[in-house]
Design a protein around this motif. Structure first.
Motif, PDB file in Angstrom:
ATOM      1  N   ARG A 264       0.839  -1.196   0.000  1.00 60.73           N
ATOM      2  CA  ARG A 264       0.000   0.000   0.000  1.00 60.73           C
ATOM      3  C   ARG A 264       0.881   1.256   0.000  1.00 60.73           C
ATOM      4  N   GLY A 265       0.474   2.228  -0.924  1.00 61.54           N
ATOM      5  CA  GLY A 265       1.234   3.473  -1.022  1.00 61.54           C
ATOM      6  C   GLY A 265       2.380   3.427  -2.019  1.00 61.54           C
ATOM      7  N   GLU A 266       2.677   2.256  -2.600  1.00 66.22           N
ATOM      8  CA  GLU A 266       3.762   2.126  -3.565  1.00 66.22           C
ATOM      9  C   GLU A 266       3.255   2.416  -4.982  1.00 66.22           C
ATOM     10  N   ARG A 267       4.202   2.907  -5.836  1.00 63.83           N
ATOM     11  CA  ARG A 267       3.894   3.035  -7.243  1.00 63.83           C
ATOM     12  C   ARG A 267       3.862   1.648  -7.846  1.00 63.83           C
ATOM     13  N   LEU A 268       3.136   1.478  -8.937  1.00 65.94           N
ATOM     14  CA  LEU A 268       2.922   0.165  -9.529  1.00 65.94           C
ATOM     15  C   LEU A 268       4.235  -0.524  -9.883  1.00 65.94           C
ATOM     16  N   GLU A 269       5.188   0.229 -10.534  1.00 68.84           N
ATOM     17  CA  GLU A 269       6.445  -0.379 -10.958  1.00 68.84           C
ATOM     18  C   GLU A 269       7.254  -0.845  -9.749  1.00 68.84           C
ATOM     19  N   ASP A 270       7.385   0.058  -8.761  1.00 73.03           N
ATOM     20  CA  ASP A 270       8.148  -0.322  -7.558  1.00 73.03           C
ATOM     21  C   ASP A 270       7.471  -1.478  -6.836  1.00 73.03           C
ATOM     22  N   ALA A 271       6.144  -1.461  -6.824  1.00 72.34           N
ATOM     23  CA  ALA A 271       5.410  -2.530  -6.128  1.00 72.34           C
ATOM     24  C   ALA A 271       5.654  -3.873  -6.778  1.00 72.34           C
ATOM     25  N   LEU A 272       5.699  -3.919  -8.130  1.00 71.40           N
ATOM     26  CA  LEU A 272       5.903  -5.194  -8.825  1.00 71.40           C
ATOM     27  C   LEU A 272       7.306  -5.728  -8.578  1.00 71.40           C
ATOM     28  N   LEU A 273       8.326  -4.798  -8.517  1.00 72.71           N
ATOM     29  CA  LEU A 273       9.687  -5.231  -8.214  1.00 72.71           C
ATOM     30  C   LEU A 273       9.749  -5.868  -6.802  1.00 72.71           C
ATOM     31  N   LYS A 274       9.155  -5.180  -5.851  1.00 79.22           N
ATOM     32  CA  LYS A 274       9.132  -5.718  -4.482  1.00 79.22           C
ATOM     33  C   LYS A 274       8.388  -7.042  -4.424  1.00 79.22           C
ATOM     34  N   LEU A 275       7.286  -7.152  -5.205  1.00 78.43           N
ATOM     35  CA  LEU A 275       6.492  -8.382  -5.209  1.00 78.43           C
ATOM     36  C   LEU A 275       7.304  -9.536  -5.763  1.00 78.43           C
ATOM     37  N   GLU A 276       8.050  -9.279  -6.857  1.00 74.74           N
ATOM     38  CA  GLU A 276       8.842 -10.349  -7.462  1.00 74.74           C
ATOM     39  C   GLU A 276       9.916 -10.844  -6.485  1.00 74.74           C
ATOM     40  N   LYS A 277      10.617  -9.901  -5.852  1.00 78.84           N
ATOM     41  CA  LYS A 277      11.647 -10.292  -4.882  1.00 78.84           C
ATOM     42  C   LYS A 277      11.031 -11.034  -3.685  1.00 78.84           C
ATOM     43  N   TYR A 278       9.865 -10.574  -3.255  1.00 82.90           N
ATOM     44  CA  TYR A 278       9.222 -11.202  -2.078  1.00 82.90           C
ATOM     45  C   TYR A 278       8.822 -12.631  -2.377  1.00 82.90           C
ATOM     46  N   VAL A 279       8.291 -12.876  -3.609  1.00 84.93           N
ATOM     47  CA  VAL A 279       7.896 -14.229  -3.975  1.00 84.93           C
ATOM     48  C   VAL A 279       9.109 -15.156  -3.987  1.00 84.93           C
ATOM     49  N   ASP A 280      10.239 -14.651  -4.483  1.00 85.08           N
ATOM     50  CA  ASP A 280      11.468 -15.466  -4.478  1.00 85.08           C
ATOM     51  C   ASP A 280      11.875 -15.815  -3.031  1.00 85.08           C
TER      52      ASP A 280
END
Length: 829
Positions: free
Chosen positions: A757-773
């Motif tokens: 919440r509060g993140e820009r879409l691009e930054d959020a997707l980068l964080k999401l990809e790293k988190y899933v790993d």
């Protein structure tokens, strides 16, 4: 010892015991008992007289007289007056047990009721041979029956264990019907009641009618002829009603003269008008007496039918009275029950002479018959030697009679066949016996009968003759008695006997203490120390010049001086040892008291500490419980007030768990005698099925963080939990088990949710990809992505990423309790 008393016609023999084992105690005809015949060198009478003399010398008769005063019935008093010590071990033990039971009852302030009991044995003997009892004798029988029943009921109601007295009470026959039959006929004053029979009631009714008629006629006569009477009264002479008539009016009155006054001026006359009525009255009296005699015959016959039961009741009541008299006497002298033995062993602690006032008597310890069989007591006159002799002999006789002895608990006495005593001076001018001859005559008689079951008491052995010969004779007599294994206590003045005990293993020296300062005896018996002569010391204290005393000492032989010095040294050692013992005993007592005080203080401190701990913990527990209740109320209100802001259920569970972890454990009081054992905890491994006790939910162990902390998953939550809050269920094989055990990385510890919440879409997707790993490396099967509702752009971007990622199996929106559409739950493979 059995003494031959009679040879029967059938060549059998009857015996009695010297110490009074009564013949009726043994089963035999003629109220005796039969045993193998024995023959004595001396006539029976001489032996019996000698033993009776010994009892008298030891003043046993005075003891019996004192005990008799405690008896409540004439039966018991008579039995006690004939009491003698028993020589049978079983009998003595039973007598002591009887007294002990009665003493136990007396200590409870309970007294056997023995009122109204009479010695009815003469009356029973008369009715047994056909005699008729009087009304008074019949009521004594009734009263005795009632008293026997009251005594029986008293023992039966006792809650204490008194088997002997209970057995005696069971032998008492109630005989209630006989008692009621007597009481229906005779009242307590011995007067025959009208209700005794219908005939007696009728006769007495006629008597009262006739008496009334006579009195009425004579009363009228006194009114009409008052001037002719000496006094206007009606009196009785020769069982007939008469009037006092003046002498000069004898012919005017007429009738029968029955008596006259001393002066002859008054005649007691029965007027003719009442002669017939008086005759009828006398006939009625005769009929009354005849009916009363008939009733007494009937009652006597009823009593005769129960003679055996009544005699046995009287015997039991007398025996119980004797037992309780012995118990009351034992309490009066503060006596104790001795342990009896047949080994000739005597041990008394602080024994006292029972005939000396308790305020004046000096208690002493006595032991004889174990390590040594003879005691030789030396010491000054009036020092208490004779009192000690009598005390030992008297206590033995008392114990063998069932009496308790005046001593402390733990005493032990032997059952002797004979207790012989040569005490006092029985010189006789008529028999030409000197003091020495008198003693020797007694000793000669004693020596004929002593054996290992005999106690011999010699007072001033060998006195009354030449000192040298007397001492030699005394030692020879002692040797003879010791050789026969008898127990002997002897007193003497002879210095030769002071060393006698040192040369013989079975002999112990003793003495009575004498205080040189006060010139008075202390009456204390000192065992193991012979007495020494105090003549020189006493003379010096009394003022005799030193020159005379030193001159006298020059006449004393060296051996005597050595003996006196040795005795003086022993006395000093004895006194010092006693003083040291008293000091050591006092110190030991103080140490024990100090130890008890410290122990009590320690226990009190421990209890106080535990109490304070419990109080503090209970206070903290109450505070946390109150906070929990308030928190639950607040949460419940928040749940009820849900609107746009959704409450995360897993956050609530974690908060609740943190609150539970803050709760202290109340310390239970442990037994200090045994250490408390901790519960052995199983080490959990990843993949184990567990139950989280704080919320009562099942879950799975994900990781062991430390010895006492684990990472577990419960539902969609992953929480760190203390081991004590986990309960092991079973082991499961999950598909993620291998990666967990093999992959270790720096990002191993990762949360089970990602907040974008509060993140820009691009930054959020980068964080999401790293988190899933990271989640895949951590081996999480399921994670939550928080993107919120907002405009929906971030939610769409997350959903597109999920659909394209090859390691994401599927996804779903969050449920109402998980955050609703503001969260996406994804499953990993």
């Amino acid at each position: 010892m059995l003494i031959l008393t009679e040879i029967n016609n059938d060549r059998s023999y009857r015996y009695i015991s010297v110490y009074g084992v009564q013949p009726e105690d043994r089963k035999s005809k003629n109220r005796g008992y039969q045993e193998a015949p024995i023959y004595l060198e001396q006539p029976v009478k001489g032996v019996i007289d000698m033993n009776e003399r010994m009892l008298r010398v030891l003043e046993f008769d005075k003891i019996i007289e004192q005990v008799t005063n405690y008896a409540a019935t004439s039966i018991g008093k008579q039995a006690l007056q004939q009491a003698h010590p028993s020589t049978d071990m079983k009998t003595v033990v039973r007598l002591q047990d009887e007294t002990d039971e009665a003493t136990h009852i007396e200590r409870l302030n309970k007294t056997l009721p023995l009122g109204g009991i009479f010695d009815i044995r003469p009356s029973l003997k008369r009715v047994s041979i056909g005699g008729v009892l009087s009304a008074g004798e019949c009521i004594e029988v009734s009263s005795t029956i009632y008293g026997a029943r009251m005594a029986k009921d008293f023992v039966d109601r006792l809650e204490e264990d008194v088997p002997i007295l209970s057995g005696m009470a069971k032998e008492v026959s109630p005989l209630r019907q006989l008692e009621q039959a007597i009481n229906r006929c005779i009242n307590d004053d011995g007067h025959m009641l009208d209700s005794a029979s219908e005939k007696l009631r009728g006769i007495r009714s006629s008597i009262r009618t006739l008496e009334s008629r006579v009195r009425e006629k004579l009363s009228n006569f006194t009114k009409t002829h008052s001037n002719k009477l000496s006094d206007a009264i009606i009196t009785i002479r020769n069982d007939r009603y008469v009037l006092p008539v003046k002498q000069e009016y004898r012919s005017a009155i007429g009738g029968i003269v029955h008596d006259q006054s001393a002066s002859g001026q008054t005649l007691f006359m029965e007027p003719k008008a009442v002669v017939d009525i008086n005759n009828q009255l006398q006939e009625a009296f005769v009929n009354e007496k005849r009916e009363m005699d008939r009733i007494l015959v009937s009652l006597s016959n009823l009593i005769a039918e129960e003679v055996n039961a009544l005699e046995h009741n009287v015997h039991i009541l007398g025996k119980m009275d004797v037992i309780f008299a012995r118990a009351k006497y034992g309490q009066a002298i503060k006596g104790t029950k001795p342990i009896m033995n047949d080994r000739g062993f005597i041990k008394m602690n602080q024994a006292r002479h029972p005939l000396i006032d308790s305020q004046d008597v000096v208690a002493n310890d006595i032991e004889l018959g174990n390590d040594y069989t003879a005691i030789v007591i030396t010491g000054p006159n009036t020092g208490g030697k004779t009192v000690t002799l009598k005390m030992v002999g008297l206590c033995c006789l008392m114990a063998q009679s069932g009496l308790q002895i005046p001593a402390l608990d733990g005493c032990e006495l032997a059952v002797f066949s004979h207790v012989f005593a040569d005490i006092g001076d029985e010189q006789s001018i008529e028999q030409n016996l000197s003091t020495f001859s008198s003693h020797m005559t007694t000793i000669v008689d004693i020596l004929k009968y002593i054996d290992e079951k005999t106690l011999v008491l010699f007072d001033e052995l060998g006195a009354g003759t030449d000192p040298q010969e007397g001492a030699a004779l005394a030692m020879a007599i002692l040797d003879e008695v010791i050789e026969r294994q008898a127990r002997v206590i002897a007193t003497t003045h002879y210095p030769e006997l002071k060393a006698y005990g040192f040369n013989r293993r079975q002999v112990l020296n003793a003495s009575v203490e004498f205080d040189i300062e006060t010139l008075r005896p202390t009456y204390r018996l000192l065992l193991g120390i012979p007495g020494r002569s105090n003549a020189f010391d006493i003379s010096r204290r009394l003022g005799l010049s030193a020159a005379i005393i030193n001159h006298a000492k020059s006449y004393v032989g060296m051996d005597s001086k050595n003996v006196e010095n040795m005795i003086a040294s022993l006395e000093q050692s004895q006194l010092k040892a006693e003083k040291d013992y008293e000091q050591a005993h006092d110190l030991l007592q103080q140490a024990e008291n100090f130890y008890e005080d410290v122990k009590n203080m320690w226990h009190e401190w421990q209890e106080k500490k535990d109490k304070l701990y419990r109080k503090a913990e209970e206070k903290a527990d109450k505070a946390i419980q109150k906070a929990r209740e308030e928190a639950e109320l607040i949460v419940q209100e928040i749940r009820n007030m849900r609107s746009e802001a959704e409450w995360k259920e897993h956050e609530w569970i974690e908060a609740k768990k943190m609150l539970d972890d803050a709760k202290p454990e109340l310390s239970a009081k442990q037994d200090t005698s045994t250490p408390s054992k901790k519960r052995e905890e199983k080490v959990l491994e990843p993949g184990d099925d567990i139950k989280l006790l704080t919320i009562n939910q099942k879950g799975t162990v994900l990781e062991r963080i430390s010895n006492h902390e684990y990472l577990v998953q419960v539902g969609i939550m992953k929480v760190k939990v203390n081991r004590k809050d986990l309960h092991y269920m079973s082991k499961t094989k999950e598909k993620y088990e291998q990666p967990i055990t093999t992959i270790k990385g720096s990002n191993y510890h990762v949360k089970t949710e990602l907040d974008l919440r509060g993140e820009r879409l691009e930054d959020a997707l980068l964080k999401l990809e790293k988190y899933v790993d990271d989640a895949l490396l951590a081996g999480y099967p399921r994670v939550s992505i928080i993107h919120g509702k907002g405009t929906g752009a971030l939610r769409k971007g997350v959903q597109q990423f999920v659909q394209q990622h090859p390691r994401i199996v599927d996804s779903r929106p969050g449920e109402a309790g998980e955050g609703g559409s503001g969260i996406t739950v994804i499953n990993l493979k």
